[in-house]
Design a protein around this motif. Sequence first.
Motif, PDB file in Angstrom:
ATOM      1  N   SER A   5       1.059  -0.873   0.236  1.00  0.00           N
ATOM      2  CA  SER A   5      -0.215  -0.010   0.038  1.00  0.00           C
ATOM      3  C   SER A   5       0.856   0.778  -0.038  1.00  0.00           C
ATOM      4  CB  SER A   5      -1.086   0.194   1.085  1.00  0.00           C
ATOM      5  OG  SER A   5      -0.140   0.032   2.279  1.00  0.00           O
ATOM      6  N   GLU A   6       2.523   1.203  -0.212  1.00  0.00           N
ATOM      7  CA  GLU A   6       3.151   2.239   0.070  1.00  0.00           C
ATOM      8  C   GLU A   6       3.686   2.224  -1.118  1.00  0.00           C
ATOM      9  OE1 GLU A   6       3.839   4.458   2.920  1.00  0.00           O
ATOM     10  OE2 GLU A   6       2.578   4.002   4.018  1.00  0.00           O
ATOM     11  N   ILE A   7       3.578   1.370  -1.576  1.00  0.00           N
ATOM     12  CA  ILE A   7       4.530   1.759  -3.088  1.00  0.00           C
ATOM     13  C   ILE A   7       3.849   2.662  -3.980  1.00  0.00           C
ATOM     14  CG2 ILE A   7       5.162   0.462  -5.342  1.00  0.00           C
ATOM     15  CD1 ILE A   7       5.384  -1.904  -3.504  1.00  0.00           C
ATOM     16  N   VAL A   8       3.995   3.393  -5.275  1.00  0.00           N
ATOM     17  CA  VAL A   8       3.964   3.482  -6.418  1.00  0.00           C
ATOM     18  C   VAL A   8       4.817   3.538  -7.501  1.00  0.00           C
ATOM     19  CG1 VAL A   8       3.652   6.644  -6.967  1.00  0.00           C
ATOM     20  CG2 VAL A   8       3.260   6.088  -5.010  1.00  0.00           C
ATOM     21  N   ILE A   9       4.004   3.322  -8.516  1.00  0.00           N
ATOM     22  CA  ILE A   9       4.045   2.859  -9.883  1.00  0.00           C
ATOM     23  C   ILE A   9       3.764   3.818 -10.434  1.00  0.00           C
ATOM     24  CG2 ILE A   9       3.631   1.347 -11.696  1.00  0.00           C
ATOM     25  CD1 ILE A   9       2.592  -0.987 -10.004  1.00  0.00           C
ATOM     26  N   LEU A  10       5.222   4.671 -11.133  1.00  0.00           N
ATOM     27  CA  LEU A  10       4.832   5.265 -12.209  1.00  0.00           C
ATOM     28  C   LEU A  10       4.868   5.138 -13.663  1.00  0.00           C
ATOM     29  CD1 LEU A  10       7.672   8.499 -10.456  1.00  0.00           C
ATOM     30  CD2 LEU A  10       5.503   8.427 -10.581  1.00  0.00           C
ATOM     31  N   ASP A  11       4.100   5.804 -14.227  1.00  0.00           N
ATOM     32  CA  ASP A  11       4.067   4.953 -15.478  1.00  0.00           C
ATOM     33  C   ASP A  11       4.013   5.851 -16.811  1.00  0.00           C
ATOM     34  OD1 ASP A  11       3.059   3.767 -18.385  1.00  0.00           O
ATOM     35  OD2 ASP A  11       0.900   3.949 -17.924  1.00  0.00           O
ATOM     36  N   THR A  77       9.438   3.355  -5.391  1.00  0.00           N
ATOM     37  CA  THR A  77       8.700   3.990  -6.327  1.00  0.00           C
ATOM     38  C   THR A  77       9.576   2.551  -7.298  1.00  0.00           C
ATOM     39  OG1 THR A  77       9.035   5.885  -5.535  1.00  0.00           O
ATOM     40  CG2 THR A  77       8.580   5.195  -8.338  1.00  0.00           C
ATOM     41  N   ILE A  78       8.044   2.214  -8.170  1.00  0.00           N
ATOM     42  CA  ILE A  78       8.185   0.917 -10.029  1.00  0.00           C
ATOM     43  C   ILE A  78       8.276   2.079 -10.713  1.00  0.00           C
ATOM     44  CG2 ILE A  78       7.869  -1.136 -10.807  1.00  0.00           C
ATOM     45  CD1 ILE A  78       7.510  -2.040  -8.502  1.00  0.00           C
ATOM     46  N   LEU A  79       8.842   2.548 -11.636  1.00  0.00           N
ATOM     47  CA  LEU A  79       9.789   2.484 -12.762  1.00  0.00           C
ATOM     48  C   LEU A  79       8.735   1.701 -13.949  1.00  0.00           C
ATOM     49  CD1 LEU A  79      12.415   5.202 -12.705  1.00  0.00           C
ATOM     50  CD2 LEU A  79      10.574   5.602 -11.789  1.00  0.00           C
ATOM     51  N   VAL A  80       8.011   2.211 -15.402  1.00  0.00           N
ATOM     52  CA  VAL A  80       7.532   1.625 -15.739  1.00  0.00           C
ATOM     53  C   VAL A  80       7.309   2.418 -17.025  1.00  0.00           C
ATOM     54  CG1 VAL A  80       5.337   0.331 -16.710  1.00  0.00           C
ATOM     55  CG2 VAL A  80       5.769   0.450 -14.439  1.00  0.00           C
ATOM     56  N   GLY A  81       8.167   1.499 -17.891  1.00  0.00           N
ATOM     57  CA  GLY A  81       8.109   2.728 -19.297  1.00  0.00           C
ATOM     58  C   GLY A  81       8.289   1.931 -20.422  1.00  0.00           C
ATOM     59  N   THR A  82       6.624   1.968 -21.243  1.00  0.00           N
ATOM     60  CA  THR A  82       6.605   1.112 -22.554  1.00  0.00           C
ATOM     61  C   THR A  82       6.762   1.564 -23.621  1.00  0.00           C
ATOM     62  OG1 THR A  82       5.019   0.774 -22.143  1.00  0.00           O
ATOM     63  CG2 THR A  82       5.581  -0.686 -21.302  1.00  0.00           C
ATOM     64  N   GLU A  98      18.745   7.315 -10.335  1.00  0.00           N
ATOM     65  CA  GLU A  98      19.339   8.569  -9.309  1.00  0.00           C
ATOM     66  C   GLU A  98      18.208   8.827  -8.178  1.00  0.00           C
ATOM     67  OE1 GLU A  98      20.946  12.033 -11.447  1.00  0.00           O
ATOM     68  OE2 GLU A  98      22.220  10.674 -12.772  1.00  0.00           O
ATOM     69  N   THR A  99      17.112   7.761  -8.203  1.00  0.00           N
ATOM     70  CA  THR A  99      16.362   8.095  -7.199  1.00  0.00           C
ATOM     71  C   THR A  99      16.718   6.685  -6.493  1.00  0.00           C
ATOM     72  OG1 THR A  99      14.412   9.241  -9.077  1.00  0.00           O
ATOM     73  CG2 THR A  99      13.319   8.269  -6.927  1.00  0.00           C
ATOM     74  N   SER A 100      16.865   7.443  -5.251  1.00  0.00           N
ATOM     75  CA  SER A 100      17.151   6.772  -3.816  1.00  0.00           C
ATOM     76  C   SER A 100      15.963   5.430  -3.480  1.00  0.00           C
ATOM     77  CB  SER A 100      17.296   7.002  -3.401  1.00  0.00           C
ATOM     78  OG  SER A 100      16.856   7.712  -2.049  1.00  0.00           O
ATOM     79  N   ASN A 101      14.780   5.633  -3.968  1.00  0.00           N
ATOM     80  CA  ASN A 101      13.669   4.823  -3.607  1.00  0.00           C
ATOM     81  C   ASN A 101      12.758   3.735  -4.455  1.00  0.00           C
ATOM     82  OD1 ASN A 101      12.742   7.665  -3.810  1.00  0.00           O
ATOM     83  ND2 ASN A 101      10.657   7.334  -2.964  1.00  0.00           N
ATOM     84  N   CYS A 102      13.922   3.796  -5.176  1.00  0.00           N
ATOM     85  CA  CYS A 102      13.221   2.990  -6.859  1.00  0.00           C
ATOM     86  C   CYS A 102      13.160   1.770  -6.481  1.00  0.00           C
ATOM     87  CB  CYS A 102      14.266   3.651  -8.036  1.00  0.00           C
ATOM     88  SG  CYS A 102      13.287   5.075  -9.155  1.00  0.00           S
ATOM     89  N   ILE A 103      12.322   0.348  -6.390  1.00  0.00           N
ATOM     90  CA  ILE A 103      12.604  -0.436  -6.111  1.00  0.00           C
ATOM     91  C   ILE A 103      13.033  -1.646  -6.909  1.00  0.00           C
ATOM     92  CG2 ILE A 103      12.129  -0.293  -3.721  1.00  0.00           C
ATOM     93  CD1 ILE A 103       9.144  -1.677  -4.723  1.00  0.00           C
TER      94      ILE A 103
END
Length: 143
Positions: A5-11, A77-82, A98-103
Amino acid sequence: SVDRSEIVILDVCSGKGYASCLLSKMFPDVEILMLDSNQKMNLTHLNSLPNVRFERVNIKRPDILKWINNIIQNKPTILVGTHLCGILSEILIKIYNETSNCIGMILSPCCLNPRNTKILSDAKKLGTDNYKVWCLWLLFCIK
């Protein structure tokens, strides 16, 4: 262990958010933030997805790292780039590095940055596809 519930996904460069819509159904307890610079998209379909929101932003802007860090506020944070074209794949990797909290990161690059002539010449020397060399080059950019 990370609380989902703390995770953010950036699309990133989400377009109309097909990936975000799917992710929303798969992970209803995760915040999903779509990022795109297109100002003409009809996004009314997002109204039925309470965990998805949209921010209009150009990821090529010079202060994108600061902007993203303000948005995600130290959340995992999880980054998504399609289908990221050229330099956009490189920018996504820079954000990841460069974003320390990207998992995590999911990247499916599109076309090669045409200014990157080294990859074109390396692919030619190796007798292989430009895209394969491009993907390997991107992989080695990840820290």
